[in-house]
Design an enzyme around this catalytic site. Structure first.
Site, PDB file in Angstrom:
ATOM      1  N   THR A  24      -9.672  -1.422 -18.781  1.00  0.00           N
ATOM      2  CA  THR A  24     -10.636  -2.061 -19.682  1.00  0.00           C
ATOM      3  C   THR A  24     -10.505  -3.568 -19.464  1.00  0.00           C
ATOM      4  OG1 THR A  24      -8.960  -2.100 -21.418  1.00  0.00           O
ATOM      5  CG2 THR A  24     -10.481  -0.235 -21.430  1.00  0.00           C
ATOM      6  N   GLY A  83       0.776  -1.250   0.000  1.00  0.00           N
ATOM      7  CA  GLY A  83       0.000   0.000   0.000  1.00  0.00           C
ATOM      8  C   GLY A  83       0.800   1.289   0.000  1.00  0.00           C
ATOM      9  N   ASN A 125       1.424   3.049  -2.685  1.00  0.00           N
ATOM     10  CA  ASN A 125       0.689   3.958  -3.574  1.00  0.00           C
ATOM     11  C   ASN A 125      -0.539   4.527  -2.867  1.00  0.00           C
ATOM     12  OD1 ASN A 125       1.748   4.287  -6.435  1.00  0.00           O
ATOM     13  ND2 ASN A 125       2.010   2.082  -6.091  1.00  0.00           N
ATOM     14  N   GLU A 165      -9.300  -5.836 -21.317  1.00  0.00           N
ATOM     15  CA  GLU A 165      -7.994  -6.378 -21.701  1.00  0.00           C
ATOM     16  C   GLU A 165      -6.954  -5.878 -20.696  1.00  0.00           C
ATOM     17  OE1 GLU A 165      -4.991  -6.589 -25.494  1.00  0.00           O
ATOM     18  OE2 GLU A 165      -6.888  -5.552 -25.728  1.00  0.00           O
ATOM     19  N   HIS A 195       0.540   0.847 -13.199  1.00  0.00           N
ATOM     20  CA  HIS A 195       1.297  -0.335 -13.624  1.00  0.00           C
ATOM     21  C   HIS A 195       2.782   0.029 -13.657  1.00  0.00           C
ATOM     22  CE1 HIS A 195       1.933  -4.213 -15.495  1.00  0.00           C
ATOM     23  NE2 HIS A 195       2.724  -3.626 -16.380  1.00  0.00           N
TER      24      HIS A 195
HETATM   25  C1  GAR Z   1       3.185  -1.269  -7.501  1.00  0.00           C
HETATM   26  O1  GAR Z   1       4.474  -1.335  -8.037  1.00  0.00           O
HETATM   27  C2  GAR Z   1       2.148  -1.314  -8.606  1.00  0.00           C
HETATM   28  O2  GAR Z   1       2.532  -0.622  -9.763  1.00  0.00           O
HETATM   29  C3  GAR Z   1       2.069  -2.788  -8.860  1.00  0.00           C
HETATM   30  O3  GAR Z   1       2.073  -3.354  -7.576  1.00  0.00           O
HETATM   31  C4  GAR Z   1       2.856  -2.528  -6.714  1.00  0.00           C
HETATM   32  C5  GAR Z   1       2.042  -2.222  -5.472  1.00  0.00           C
HETATM   33  O4  GAR Z   1       2.844  -1.545  -4.537  1.00  0.00           O
HETATM   34  N1  GAR Z   1       0.897  -3.139  -9.593  1.00  0.00           N
HETATM   35  C6  GAR Z   1       0.889  -4.074 -10.542  1.00  0.00           C
HETATM   36  O5  GAR Z   1       1.875  -4.720 -10.834  1.00  0.00           O
HETATM   37  C7  GAR Z   1      -0.432  -4.274 -11.232  1.00  0.00           C
HETATM   38  N2  GAR Z   1      -0.268  -5.023 -12.436  1.00  0.00           N
HETATM   39  P1  GAR Z   1       2.191  -0.822  -3.294  1.00  0.00           P
HETATM   40  O6  GAR Z   1       1.263  -1.855  -2.639  1.00  0.00           O
HETATM   41  O7  GAR Z   1       3.331  -0.464  -2.406  1.00  0.00           O
HETATM   42  O8  GAR Z   1       1.438   0.372  -3.784  1.00  0.00           O
END
Ligand code: GAR
Length: 217
Positions: free
Chosen positions: A141, A12, A14, A143, A109
């Site tokens: 989306t 978490g 982000n 995809e 991403h």
């Molecule tokens: C982040 O790097 C995010 O971009 C990635 O998971 C991590 C979560 O980190 N998401 C993906 O790979 C989705 N395909 P966080 O829990 O510290 O935010």
């Protein structure tokens, strides 16, 4: 105010960047109302509680994907959520969920899409030997990792990088473009035409590769 739900499966960071942006008045007219996880031990839930944000766990056990997504959509609709942000949410959402929130789900991403979709994008980047990596925010989306791109930011790949070092460098830039994207959405500055996102006005993220000039001032 635009009501935001954040979905997160793991640590978490982000989510924390979003909560700090809201606290620092950098999220525009957006308010994070609920944090949902599919994992009851997700660190993201602790972070949400720390900021006094409602948390919800929806356990995938005993529910098929359609049932899960229908329940998730109902829970967010009950709370009048306007925007859903996937911040490290490690489930693929079906049309059952996406049709309830058309063009209102944003994902972060850890790659410069359309390169390196799917899991472990940082490892894919190292394997491919690219010199530049980065992060992308996009509308979700059906995809996977293919929806209209909102913002991107680039970081160098150093010759001696391992996965952890590269991931950390990408993560730092994720923490900039995700709140910035939510803010653009909340300010009504994003529109989608022919699968492309148009941004009104300037985007101000220092030193990053983002649209340098507005598509539409
Ligand atoms: C982040 O790097 C995010 O971009 C990635 O998971 C991590 C979560 O980190 N998401 C993906 O790979 C989705 N395909 P966080 O829990 O510290 O935010």
């Amino acid at each position: 105010m635009l009501s935001v739900a954040v979905l997160a499966s793991g640590r978490g960071t982000n989510l924390r960047a979003l909560l700090e942006a809201e606290q620092g008045d950098r999220l525009g007219p957006a308010s994070i109302e609920v944090v949902v996880s599919d994992q009851d031990d997700a660190r993201a839930l602790e972070r949400a509680r720390h900021f006094d944000v409602e948390t919800m766990v929806l356990d995938p056990d005993g529910r098929d994907r359609e049932a899960y997504d229908a329940e998730l959509a109902d829970a967010l609709e009950d709370r009048d959520v306007d925007l859903v942000v996937l911040a490290g949410f490690m489930r693929i959402l079906t049309s059952t969920f996406l049709s309830a929130f058309p063009q209102r789900v944003i994902n972060i991403h850890p790659a410069l899409l359309p390169s390196f979709r799917g899991t472990d994008a940082q490892h894919q980047a190292l394997d491919a030997g690219v010199r530049v990596a980065g992060a992308t925010t996009h509308f979700v989306t059906e995809e996977v990792d293919a929806g209209p791109i909102i913002l991107q930011s680039a970081v160098p790949v150093r010759p001696d990088d391992d996965r952890e070092q590269l991931s950390q460098r990408i993560l730092a830039t994720e923490h900039e473009i995700l709140p910035a994207s939510v803010r653009l959405f909340a300010e009504g500055r994003l529109s989608i035409e022919d699968g492309r996102v148009h941004i009104k006005g300037d985007v101000d993220i220092e030193g990053r590769i983002v649209p340098e000039v507005a598509d539409d001032g």
